[in-house]
Scaffold this active site. Sequence first.
Site, PDB file in Angstrom:
ATOM      1  CD  GLU A 103      -6.502   3.352   6.468  1.00  0.00           C
ATOM      2  OE1 GLU A 103      -6.703   3.193   7.698  1.00  0.00           O
ATOM      3  OE2 GLU A 103      -5.865   2.528   5.789  1.00  0.00           O
ATOM      4  N   GLY A 114       2.671   2.546  10.988  1.00  0.00           N
ATOM      5  CA  GLY A 114       2.409   1.734  12.173  1.00  0.00           C
ATOM      6  C   GLY A 114       2.266   0.255  11.857  1.00  0.00           C
ATOM      7  CG  HIS A 164      -7.822  -1.865   7.712  1.00  0.00           C
ATOM      8  ND1 HIS A 164      -8.662  -0.941   7.140  1.00  0.00           N
ATOM      9  CD2 HIS A 164      -6.729  -1.168   8.127  1.00  0.00           C
ATOM     10  CE1 HIS A 164      -8.097   0.264   7.218  1.00  0.00           C
ATOM     11  NE2 HIS A 164      -6.938   0.157   7.814  1.00  0.00           N
ATOM     12  CG  MET A 218       0.105  -3.127   4.929  1.00  0.00           C
ATOM     13  SD  MET A 218      -0.962  -1.727   4.451  1.00  0.00           S
ATOM     14  CE  MET A 218      -2.110  -2.558   3.372  1.00  0.00           C
ATOM     15  CD  GLU A 219      -4.973  -2.053   5.489  1.00  0.00           C
ATOM     16  OE1 GLU A 219      -4.041  -1.602   6.180  1.00  0.00           O
ATOM     17  OE2 GLU A 219      -5.621  -1.355   4.688  1.00  0.00           O
ATOM     18  CG  HIS A 265      -6.377   0.695  12.392  1.00  0.00           C
ATOM     19  ND1 HIS A 265      -7.125   1.842  12.299  1.00  0.00           N
ATOM     20  CD2 HIS A 265      -5.793   0.551  11.178  1.00  0.00           C
ATOM     21  CE1 HIS A 265      -6.990   2.364  11.096  1.00  0.00           C
ATOM     22  NE2 HIS A 265      -6.180   1.595  10.389  1.00  0.00           N
ATOM     23  CD  GLU A 266      -3.117  -1.982  10.603  1.00  0.00           C
ATOM     24  OE1 GLU A 266      -3.579  -2.195   9.469  1.00  0.00           O
ATOM     25  OE2 GLU A 266      -2.761  -0.850  10.993  1.00  0.00           O
ATOM     26  CD  GLU A 312      -2.898   1.239   2.292  1.00  0.00           C
ATOM     27  OE1 GLU A 312      -2.747   0.494   3.276  1.00  0.00           O
ATOM     28  OE2 GLU A 312      -3.812   2.062   2.199  1.00  0.00           O
TER      29      GLU A 312
HETATM   30  N1  TRP Z   1      -3.216   0.922   5.692  1.00  0.00           N
HETATM   31  C1  TRP Z   1      -2.264   1.142   6.743  1.00  0.00           C
HETATM   32  C2  TRP Z   1      -3.087   1.399   7.979  1.00  0.00           C
HETATM   33  O1  TRP Z   1      -3.687   2.409   8.147  1.00  0.00           O
HETATM   34  C3  TRP Z   1      -1.376   2.313   6.486  1.00  0.00           C
HETATM   35  C4  TRP Z   1      -0.039   2.029   5.922  1.00  0.00           C
HETATM   36  C5  TRP Z   1       0.837   1.125   6.358  1.00  0.00           C
HETATM   37  C6  TRP Z   1       0.626   2.737   4.889  1.00  0.00           C
HETATM   38  N2  TRP Z   1       2.003   1.224   5.655  1.00  0.00           N
HETATM   39  C7  TRP Z   1       1.897   2.187   4.739  1.00  0.00           C
HETATM   40  C8  TRP Z   1       0.265   3.766   4.070  1.00  0.00           C
HETATM   41  C9  TRP Z   1       2.808   2.655   3.808  1.00  0.00           C
HETATM   42  C10 TRP Z   1       1.165   4.259   3.122  1.00  0.00           C
HETATM   43  C11 TRP Z   1       2.437   3.706   2.994  1.00  0.00           C
HETATM   44  O2  TRP Z   1      -3.250   0.572   8.790  1.00  0.00           O
HETATM   45 ZN    ZN Z   2      -5.754   1.719   8.418  1.00  0.00          ZN
END
Ligand code: TRP
Ligand code: ZN
Length: 868
Positions: free
Chosen positions: A324, A265, A305, A267-268, A301-302, A125
């Site tokens: 989000e 933080g 998602h 990633m889902e 949060h993850e 992402e």
């Molecule tokens: N989708 C992720 C979240 O909100 C956000 C995220 C994780 C992200 N790594 C990233 C966005 C790198 C941009 C680039 O939980």
């Molecule tokens: Zn998110």
Amino acid sequence: MMREGAPKTIYRKDYEAPDFLIDSVDLAFDIFDGRTRVSSKLDIKRNGTNQAPLVLDGESLGIVCLKIDGRTLGADEYRYTNGKLTIDKVPDQLCFEAEVDITPEENTSLEGLYRSRTMYCTQCEAEGYRKITFGLDRPDVLSTYTVSLTADKDTCPVLLSNGNEVSRSDAGDNRHTVVWHDPHPKPSYLFAIVAGDLELVSDTFTTVSGKTVDLRIWVEAKDIGYCEHAMTSLQASMRWDEERYGLEYDLDLFNIVAVDDFNMGAMENKSLNIFNTSCVLAHPDITTDLGYQRVESVVAHEYFHNFSGNRVTCRDWFQLSLKEGFTVYRDAEFSADMNSRGVKRIEDVAFLRTHQFAEDAGPMAHPVRPDSFIEISNFYTMTVYEKGAEVVRMLNTLLGDEAFYRGASLYFERFDGMAVTCDDFVDAMQEASGKDLSQFRRWYEQAGTPVIAVETKFDEASGTFDISFAQRNPPTPGQDNKPPLHIPVAMSLLVDGKHQDLGEGEKERVMELTEASETVSFSGLSKKPVLSLLRGFSAPVRLELEQSRDDLVALIGFDDDPYVRWDASQRLAFEAIDEGTGLLAPDYIDALRRVLDGPSEAAMKAQLLALPTEASIADRHSQSGLVDVHKIHEAKQRVAGALGEGLREELTQILNKGMAASEAYAPSAAQIGDRALMHTALNLLVASDSTWLNTAREMYFAATNLSDRLCAARLVVHYGDDVHREEVLQHFFDRWQSENLVVNQWFVMQATRPTMSTVADVIALTEHAAFDWRNPNKVRSLISSFAGANPVAFHSTDGSGYALLGDAVRRLQSDNPQIASRMLAPLTRFKRYAHGQEMMRAQLTSIAALDNLSQDVFEVVQRSLSDG
Ligand code: TRP
Ligand code: ZN
């Protein structure tokens, strides 16, 4: 790495459905030290009737071989430039194959496939997939993935991807292969792999229908003892989503992997969440109370998602808040249920009001659903996340729980497996409730923070109370005139400390403002009431409301809404700070004394007692003039000292009780609240009299958890003499140097010391063996906390703080554009400040002049310099 070609603005209005779709993706990774070969096989079909060429995304890929329907393409049959692979004439249905080489070991951007310490991992992402192989790297192309991973058995015993493991085999030469298949079609941004030497903590979850899900947390061996909190948080999240939203997990396996080098933080990725170590590891020695709560909320949060984002995803990146904003709202409600609801709300409002409001007032202001961008990574913002969550919260407030959850269920059912828009979400809410949400949709379109000016009038003779509201929507870059929004304003009236019946037994009413100005009246009141307005912070607006000190004191003492009580205490604090002398009015001290003696939970007492942050004072001042950070700092310190003095007895008692506590550490809401109150007490006492630093020093050496240890160490480091500061810094580092996450706190502590000499300290620390420019957590701890959380040092009058940040951005911007671009924020708001504007602007100009400028940094610098 900078993208090839000139930065190009993408507009939401230009959205077009893809010319091709991909039903299935077969990937094979052959991982060697120094080179990874990626083979892909895509089942592609034309979407529609035009005869457009096939254009695939792919960035800096070393092409080995391309095939269509089994036939190798000659060099004249395709073009590969500017991140696009174009093949002019293709059939309506085809099998595309590519073999490419990439070098994860040299990937410093931390998007695509990269190496973090000993492991390989991916971050796709928003648009990182194209750095791995060719594909349609856009969220409205959903495919079923089968992934084969081959690597050395010793260095990469663990090979993971999305979905279920299908097979494992020996690949000869001490290598092995594991194959994964994910039955749920997904966009490329949710694809992930991990390969490395990882240890496993596992448990299970039994879903509401009785299915057993394996839960696996993968970490480096040294961190194996730090996974329990994440595991219980995951289980609690899974239960909560079943109970609250009726959503049951949809696979038999859920993996979390902890990675030390990570841009955000967590990633889902479908069933393979990848986490920054800072958001998953927890132990009393390495994690503060806030850290524990952060792990709990990020894990949730993850996980959330999986439905709000994965099963129902975004049509295009302009819709980012669809997943989000909604998911932040869901995790906030989860955390509220797990901890103290009122305190969680106050924390979130405090954050939004200082940081998101500042974003809204600066050059990067954009709507929750932006209209254009150059680099989507720049739009993972507080507006999209936190303001987006407030928009969903307002929907809940306007619809009520029953209709809101019906709307959510309709949304998840109707759009399952689809890529949709914010409008689709609101449509579902509108349909389920029958409520007209047409004006409400403006919240997605209009940037900026609305202002509501409120006037009240009480007529003694008739007992009538009139409240009139005037709504303003200030201009933001590109949006000059904005019509009024549909704003839910929750209110109540207090007489003699009691919430009045507003009719039919209701003590609270949600008014729905829709006009530029409107008035409501309440009659039959025996006395002039105290107005309790914007209860629960029912809308993300600025209120202009004059209330007497007596009213504010009454709200602190008697209101049943935690936010309103807190806001009233903040307003008294603001007044005291703005007054500037440090002499406190007795009513303020008395109000706080009654709070401390009263029945509120400790965490709430801590919130009511805590002074506003310098950032929030600055935001307030920026509404009526220029900000003088040094004056703010001094005025706040004086008020803190006076509060410490005025409440000495009460605070001493709290501190003594806290220091005598002998219960084993637990991150429970009750213990966290007790510690927060104790820490606030010690902070105020130190501000009143530096001999309390001896107590802080004792607390540091006696501490049995990181929260106490850090609170105490920070006080000695920030306010102690050179000898004691050195003693604590040295001891802290010697004891914790092997714990990366604790060393990060050691950097933060030094970077936030509020004196101008901190600039030199931070520069020296960039040379420290424990610092690493390639690790985003280190850069955030040292550089971003200096620039973002230490106004006194950052705004050093000689401009050295700005130069420090400018140098850091120049140094990082081509290696890791995402981090460099985020780091820039404090420089972009230069127009707010009374001093240093020209020096800040000069840093931006010098960054703009770099010839290898990444488009991430380009976009932010350009918007900042061209604003106004
Ligand atoms: N989708 C992720 C979240 O909100 C956000 C995220 C994780 C992200 N790594 C990233 C966005 C790198 C941009 C680039 O939980
Ligand atoms: Zn998110």
